[in-house]
Design a protein around this motif. Structure first.
Motif, PDB file in Angstrom:
ATOM      1  N   ASN A 219      39.953  28.070  10.077  1.00 40.43           N
ATOM      2  CA  ASN A 219      40.692  27.043   9.322  1.00 40.43           C
ATOM      3  C   ASN A 219      41.362  26.057  10.274  1.00 40.43           C
ATOM      4  O   ASN A 219      42.530  25.695  10.124  1.00 40.43           O
ATOM      5  CB  ASN A 219      41.742  27.695   8.404  1.00 40.43           C
ATOM      6  CG  ASN A 219      41.112  28.650   7.407  1.00 40.43           C
ATOM      7  OD1 ASN A 219      40.231  28.275   6.651  1.00 40.43           O
ATOM      8  ND2 ASN A 219      41.560  29.908   7.439  1.00 40.43           N
ATOM      9  N   ASP A 220      40.590  25.623  11.250  1.00 39.98           N
ATOM     10  CA  ASP A 220      41.126  24.783  12.316  1.00 39.98           C
ATOM     11  C   ASP A 220      41.315  23.347  11.804  1.00 39.98           C
ATOM     12  O   ASP A 220      40.350  22.694  11.414  1.00 39.98           O
ATOM     13  CB  ASP A 220      40.162  24.785  13.509  1.00 39.98           C
ATOM     14  CG  ASP A 220      40.804  24.257  14.776  1.00 39.98           C
ATOM     15  OD1 ASP A 220      41.413  23.168  14.717  1.00 39.98           O
ATOM     16  OD2 ASP A 220      40.697  24.922  15.825  1.00 39.98           O
TER      17      ASP A 220
ATOM     18  N   THR B 186      48.882  16.309  13.050  1.00 33.29           N
ATOM     19  CA  THR B 186      50.346  16.290  12.994  1.00 33.29           C
ATOM     20  C   THR B 186      50.968  17.427  12.199  1.00 33.29           C
ATOM     21  O   THR B 186      52.190  17.534  12.125  1.00 33.29           O
ATOM     22  CB  THR B 186      50.824  14.953  12.402  1.00 33.29           C
ATOM     23  OG1 THR B 186      50.246  14.794  11.095  1.00 33.29           O
ATOM     24  CG2 THR B 186      50.406  13.784  13.291  1.00 33.29           C
ATOM     25  N   SER B 187      50.151  18.258  11.578  1.00 33.80           N
ATOM     26  CA  SER B 187      50.711  19.362  10.800  1.00 33.80           C
ATOM     27  C   SER B 187      49.820  20.592  10.934  1.00 33.80           C
ATOM     28  O   SER B 187      48.665  20.494  11.352  1.00 33.80           O
ATOM     29  CB  SER B 187      50.833  18.973   9.317  1.00 33.80           C
ATOM     30  OG  SER B 187      49.559  18.695   8.766  1.00 33.80           O
ATOM     31  N   GLY B 188      50.383  21.734  10.584  1.00 34.94           N
ATOM     32  CA  GLY B 188      49.608  22.976  10.568  1.00 34.94           C
ATOM     33  C   GLY B 188      49.648  23.776  11.836  1.00 34.94           C
ATOM     34  O   GLY B 188      49.025  24.850  11.907  1.00 34.94           O
ATOM     35  N   LEU B 189      50.385  23.313  12.865  1.00 37.26           N
ATOM     36  CA  LEU B 189      50.379  24.019  14.140  1.00 37.26           C
ATOM     37  C   LEU B 189      50.965  25.424  14.015  1.00 37.26           C
ATOM     38  O   LEU B 189      50.372  26.400  14.478  1.00 37.26           O
ATOM     39  CB  LEU B 189      51.160  23.220  15.188  1.00 37.26           C
ATOM     40  CG  LEU B 189      51.316  23.897  16.558  1.00 37.26           C
ATOM     41  CD1 LEU B 189      49.967  24.100  17.224  1.00 37.26           C
ATOM     42  CD2 LEU B 189      52.244  23.075  17.455  1.00 37.26           C
TER      43      LEU B 189
ATOM     44  N   SER C  54      42.350  35.235  10.276  1.00 32.55           N
ATOM     45  CA  SER C  54      41.129  34.410  10.250  1.00 32.55           C
ATOM     46  C   SER C  54      40.294  34.639  11.498  1.00 32.55           C
ATOM     47  O   SER C  54      40.825  34.845  12.597  1.00 32.55           O
ATOM     48  CB  SER C  54      41.488  32.931  10.131  1.00 32.55           C
ATOM     49  OG  SER C  54      42.168  32.669   8.930  1.00 32.55           O
ATOM     50  N   LYS C  55      38.990  34.587  11.332  1.00 27.32           N
ATOM     51  CA  LYS C  55      38.070  34.731  12.453  1.00 27.32           C
ATOM     52  C   LYS C  55      36.876  33.823  12.226  1.00 27.32           C
ATOM     53  O   LYS C  55      36.695  33.261  11.138  1.00 27.32           O
ATOM     54  CB  LYS C  55      37.607  36.182  12.592  1.00 27.32           C
ATOM     55  CG  LYS C  55      36.800  36.700  11.412  1.00 27.32           C
ATOM     56  CD  LYS C  55      36.340  38.143  11.633  1.00 27.32           C
ATOM     57  CE  LYS C  55      35.449  38.607  10.468  1.00 27.32           C
ATOM     58  NZ  LYS C  55      34.971  39.994  10.687  1.00 27.32           N
ATOM     59  N   ALA C  56      36.062  33.670  13.237  1.00 29.17           N
ATOM     60  CA  ALA C  56      34.879  32.820  13.129  1.00 29.17           C
ATOM     61  C   ALA C  56      34.014  33.271  11.960  1.00 29.17           C
ATOM     62  O   ALA C  56      33.835  34.467  11.719  1.00 29.17           O
ATOM     63  CB  ALA C  56      34.082  32.867  14.429  1.00 29.17           C
ATOM     64  N   ALA C  57      33.452  32.305  11.257  1.00 28.25           N
ATOM     65  CA  ALA C  57      32.666  32.592  10.061  1.00 28.25           C
ATOM     66  C   ALA C  57      31.227  32.956  10.414  1.00 28.25           C
ATOM     67  O   ALA C  57      30.704  32.583  11.467  1.00 28.25           O
ATOM     68  CB  ALA C  57      32.673  31.383   9.138  1.00 28.25           C
TER      69      ALA C  57
END
Length: 556
Positions: A313-314, A418-421, A430-433
């Motif tokens: 969810n990067d 600018t958000s979500g850091l 979460s991990k790679a899909a």
């Protein structure tokens, strides 16, 4: 194919100097000492336009811009090798009837471009300036030229292994140096660069056209300019030191601590200091990665990158890549971020070019014709420092965790996220899909890694390193050469292997490609020295042989 490689004689002097030669593997060291480009020694003295041209040429050829809307040199120099091998990109174009480097059927005509660009475009320009007294006339400017040389040459030795370096330009047959000696030369040249850059004072003489010459820090106060170049020199030393950690841990530590010693001028800490090459405003040149993606549709996002960024969810994902555009054939998956597996089975351009591309579209594209290619960032340096702290080295300037988190933060800032850091850094689920190819199930794959984002102080050093390197890989996109080198050094991030391996057993699918073979033209014109280079390499001249620093053992 878009490889209409041109010959030097078709170009004007300015094109040769600024755009770089674009001959396909026709380099010959016999030409190295000849003044075959129409300039005399007198032309290169003082503030003349030729000083501008030669230094521009060297900077623009690290990541070869080519010119006149024709970036096929860069395409073979990096995009069709390291950019793919690093897990960043994959071509939807089945070059050479589908038998090419991307599925390990190595194409001789592609493998020589990094080699050629280094010697004809970078080293030749810098050595000519050296012979005309740049080091004495403008020492700080010479210091920046040395940094350019080491940056360019380090990329090439990390592609092939042994390269000609110490005796380039001395004879018609040029011996190769073993890679350990090449790295030793790099550290010595960086010592010289640091001394020269430190010598700059407010009243030091400087070329009048410095803002035309310096494409990294144009329109910058000279004291700030050379302080920034000093930080790049130290940061490059840190990068190269870390490369040696498995093969010579003592040297790696010594050089890293030297780079990080604040009395030596510091390292990159701010995005305003990032090492990037400004594209000249004359309209002749464009960002070659942008051009290849937008105008030729010859490169698309790699499935490894799309899987990590969607699974984690990067929030940087929309900055890096575009979602699949809806048409009659993509209705079921339009709007999603989907890349292409490296070495995918059944590549057809009319289908696969519809998958996620570099973000060159929309009202706020991240990549445009004038986007400056970035070679090193402050974010990368924070991750290098995090690894230094993890290894217990001096002068890292923080804990592994604090530097890791600062690296992510600096990357978010660089990309304008600018958000979500905080949410991102605290995500421990979460991990790679897993990857699903919408056109061919043979290319599907399970998640490449179960690694999460949140720092875990109780984890093993190996897991901590994987976390650092994976986030560094995400942060330094799209710089595929450094990403491929760090993958080979550490094994991280965990990349999807090629689906189809056409190497005939020379390259192990699980281990993945380790280097490019020496150029065919070197076999044709410097054959005895190539045979010596193979002995220095310590294995056969193919993509499965490890480089000197690429040691098959754990990271700790």
């Amino acid at each position: 194919m878009n490889f209409n490689i041109k010959y030097i004689s078709k170009f004007s002097l300015a094109m040769l100097l600024l755009g770089g030669t674009m001959t396909s593997c026709t380099k010959n060291f016999e030409d190295y000492n000849k003044n075959n480009i129409g300039l005399t020694d007198e032309d290169l003295k003082g503030d003349g336009q030729d000083l501008v041209l030669f230094l521009k040429n060297a900077q623009m050829s690290i990541y070869n811009f080519s010119g006149a809307g024709d970036p096929n040199s860069y395409q073979v120099q990096q995009n069709l090798n390291a950019d793919v091998f690093s897990g960043y990109f994959m071509s939807p174009t089945p070059f050479n009837s589908g038998q090419n480097n991307l599925n390990y059927a190595m194409v001789n005509g592609w493998n020589g471009e990094p080699f050629k660009v280094l010697y004809l475009n970078v080293i030749k320009s810098i050595e000519k300036l050296k012979s005309n007294g740049l080091a004495e006339t403008y020492p700080a400017l010479w210091g920046s030229a040395l940094v350019i040389k080491v940056e360019a040459a380090s990329r090439v030795t990390d592609i092939y292994g042994p390269i000609p370096y110490s005796k380039v330009g001395t004879s018609n047959t040029v011996p190769y140096d073993k890679q350990s000696d090449v790295y030793a030369a790099f550290f010595k040249e960086l010592d010289e660069a640091v001394t020269a850059l430190k010598s700059y004072k407010a009243d030091s003489p400087m070329a009048a056209k410095i803002d035309q010459i310096d494409l990294v820090f144009p329109n910058t106060d000279n004291q700030v300019r050379f302080a920034n170049w000093l930080k790049i020199a130290n940061s490059l030393r840190l990068r190269l030191a870390m490369r040696l950690v498995k093969v010579d841990a003592a040297l790696a530590k010594t050089q890293a601590e030297k780079a990080l010693d604040p009395t030596n001028g510091g390292v990159l800490e701010s995005n305003t200091e990032n090492f990037k090459i400004t594209i000249p405003a004359d309209g002749t040149y464009s960002n070659p990665l942008w051009f290849i993606s937008k105008n030729w549709a010859d490169t698309r996002i790699n499935a490894t990158l799309s899987s990590y960024m969607t699974g984690l969810n990067d929030p940087r994902i929309s900055k890096y890549m575009a979602p699949v555009i809806k048409d009659a054939t993509t209705t079921a998956f339009a709007g999603k971020y989907i890349g292409i597996r490296a070495g995918a089975d059944g590549i057809e351009k009319d289908k696969y070019q519809k998958l996620s591309a570099l973000n060159t579209e929309g009202t706020t594209p991240t990549f445009v014709a004038t986007t400056a290619p970035v070679l090193m960032t402050a974010a990368e340096v924070y991750f290098l420092r995090a690894e230094a702290a993890l290894r217990g080295w001096n002068n890292a300037g923080g804990t592994a965790q604090s530097l890791y988190e600062k690296g992510v933060e600096t990357s978010f800032t660089q990309w304008g996220v600018t958000s979500g850091l905080s949410t991102y850094l605290n995500d421990n689920t979460s991990k790679a899909a897993a990857y699903k190819d919408p056109f061919n199930a043979k290319n599907n794959a399970n998640s490449p890694s179960a690694l999460t984002i949140k720092w875990n102080e109780g984890a093993t050093n190996e897991e901590k390193l994987e976390r650092i390197i994976t986030q560094k890989w995400l942060a330094i996109f799209p710089e595929g050469q450094e990403a491929w080198s760090e993958f080979r050094r550490t094994g991280y991030p965990r990349l999807f292997p090629v689906v189809v391996n056409n190497s005939g057993g020379l390259i192990d699918t699980k281990i993945q490609i380790r280097r490019l073979p020496f150029p065919q033209n070197e076999y044709n014109t410097n054959a005895a020295e190539v045979q010596s280079a193979i002995s220095l390499l310590g294995g056969p001249d193919n993509g499965g042989t490890r480089l000197w620093w690429d040691v098959n053992k754990g990271n700790f």
